[in-house]
Enzyme design. Sequence first.
Site, PDB file in Angstrom:
ATOM      1  N   ASN A  43       0.844  -1.194   0.000  1.00 32.96           N
ATOM      2  CA  ASN A  43       0.000   0.000   0.000  1.00 32.96           C
ATOM      3  C   ASN A  43       0.882   1.248   0.000  1.00 32.96           C
ATOM      4  OD1 ASN A  43       0.595  -0.847   2.676  1.00 32.96           O
ATOM      5  ND2 ASN A  43      -1.175   0.216   3.522  1.00 32.96           N
ATOM      6  N   ILE A  44       0.410   2.247  -0.726  1.00 36.67           N
ATOM      7  CA  ILE A  44       1.160   3.494  -0.910  1.00 36.67           C
ATOM      8  C   ILE A  44       0.209   4.638  -0.580  1.00 36.67           C
ATOM      9  CG2 ILE A  44       2.469   4.903  -2.547  1.00 36.67           C
ATOM     10  CD1 ILE A  44       2.796   2.239  -4.229  1.00 36.67           C
ATOM     11  N   GLU A  45       0.452   5.297   0.547  1.00 37.06           N
ATOM     12  CA  GLU A  45      -0.493   6.328   1.015  1.00 37.06           C
ATOM     13  C   GLU A  45      -0.110   7.715   0.491  1.00 37.06           C
ATOM     14  OE1 GLU A  45      -0.809   5.722   5.275  1.00 37.06           O
ATOM     15  OE2 GLU A  45      -2.035   3.928   4.913  1.00 37.06           O
ATOM     16  N   CYS A  54      -4.102   0.600  -2.504  1.00 37.52           N
ATOM     17  CA  CYS A  54      -3.960  -0.612  -1.704  1.00 37.52           C
ATOM     18  C   CYS A  54      -2.907  -1.546  -2.308  1.00 37.52           C
ATOM     19  CB  CYS A  54      -5.283  -1.366  -1.661  1.00 37.52           C
ATOM     20  SG  CYS A  54      -6.576  -0.583  -0.710  1.00 37.52           S
ATOM     21  N   GLU A  56      -3.098  -4.731  -2.930  1.00 37.88           N
ATOM     22  CA  GLU A  56      -3.625  -5.651  -3.942  1.00 37.88           C
ATOM     23  C   GLU A  56      -3.706  -4.972  -5.307  1.00 37.88           C
ATOM     24  OE1 GLU A  56      -4.823  -4.841  -0.991  1.00 37.88           O
ATOM     25  OE2 GLU A  56      -6.084  -6.385  -0.117  1.00 37.88           O
ATOM     26  N   CYS A  97     -10.713  -3.288  -4.025  1.00 35.75           N
ATOM     27  CA  CYS A  97      -9.761  -4.285  -4.549  1.00 35.75           C
ATOM     28  C   CYS A  97     -10.483  -5.536  -5.041  1.00 35.75           C
ATOM     29  CB  CYS A  97      -8.728  -4.637  -3.486  1.00 35.75           C
ATOM     30  SG  CYS A  97      -7.563  -3.291  -3.192  1.00 35.75           S
TER      31      CYS A  97
HETATM   32  N1  THU Z   1      -5.266  -1.348   2.599  1.00 34.79           N
HETATM   33  C1  THU Z   1      -4.735  -2.191   1.656  1.00 34.79           C
HETATM   34  O1  THU Z   1      -3.603  -1.995   1.211  1.00 34.79           O
HETATM   35  N2  THU Z   1      -5.482  -3.237   1.253  1.00 34.79           N
HETATM   36  C2  THU Z   1      -6.734  -3.523   1.703  1.00 34.79           C
HETATM   37  O2  THU Z   1      -7.415  -4.369   1.153  1.00 34.79           O
HETATM   38  C3  THU Z   1      -7.246  -2.821   2.881  1.00 34.79           C
HETATM   39  C4  THU Z   1      -6.594  -1.500   3.151  1.00 34.79           C
HETATM   40  C5  THU Z   1      -4.474  -0.191   3.050  1.00 34.79           C
HETATM   41  C6  THU Z   1      -4.956   1.134   2.579  1.00 34.79           C
HETATM   42  C7  THU Z   1      -4.386   2.064   3.623  1.00 34.79           C
HETATM   43  O3  THU Z   1      -3.061   2.401   3.255  1.00 34.79           O
HETATM   44  C8  THU Z   1      -4.326   1.211   4.885  1.00 34.79           C
HETATM   45  O4  THU Z   1      -4.447  -0.138   4.458  1.00 34.79           O
HETATM   46  C9  THU Z   1      -5.417   1.525   5.886  1.00 34.79           C
HETATM   47  O5  THU Z   1      -6.659   1.504   5.286  1.00 34.79           O
END
Ligand code: THU
Length: 139
Positions: A43-45, A54, A56, A97
């Site tokens: 995940n890359i915020e 996300c 995935e 996702c």
């Molecule tokens: N996140 C994912 O990477 N995959 C998911 O299916 C659920 C949520 C990440 C997004 C965000 O960076 C962090 O988790 C909190 O929501």
Amino acid sequence: MIDRKLLIEKAFEAQENCYTPYSNFNVGAALLCENGDIYTGCNIENAAFTPTNCAERTAFFKAVSEGQKNFTAIAVVGNKAGVKQGEGDYCAPCAVCRQVMAEFCDLKTFKVIIAKSTEDYLEYTLEELLPLAFTGKDM
Ligand code: THU
């Protein structure tokens, strides 16, 4: 044949690259293609929140952008920073996702593996996670 242990290990490796300064929730994914290739994602915020991607979808977009269109399974791991392997919870893919998976994957055969460790995981078909999916076939 799905090497579940390898796929989960790859998801944990990818988790190490996550960029999560806002949630500190670290997710890793490893996507197995029908030809045996594996694409990973984290995940890359973003400070503006909605551009966050996300793990995935990172894996799927990497794979599709490299010409892959046929997928067998995805392993997903996720936990708050600092939680040790095996001590966290299962991290199921978010609905966005799941919808992206449904664009490319067979609902009945594509496997979603959500893992706490290489020994401790749950496995679902995409259809179990996204019943009555809306896909291109419905248009
Ligand atoms: N996140 C994912 O990477 N995959 C998911 O299916 C659920 C949520 C990440 C997004 C965000 O960076 C962090 O988790 C909190 O929501």
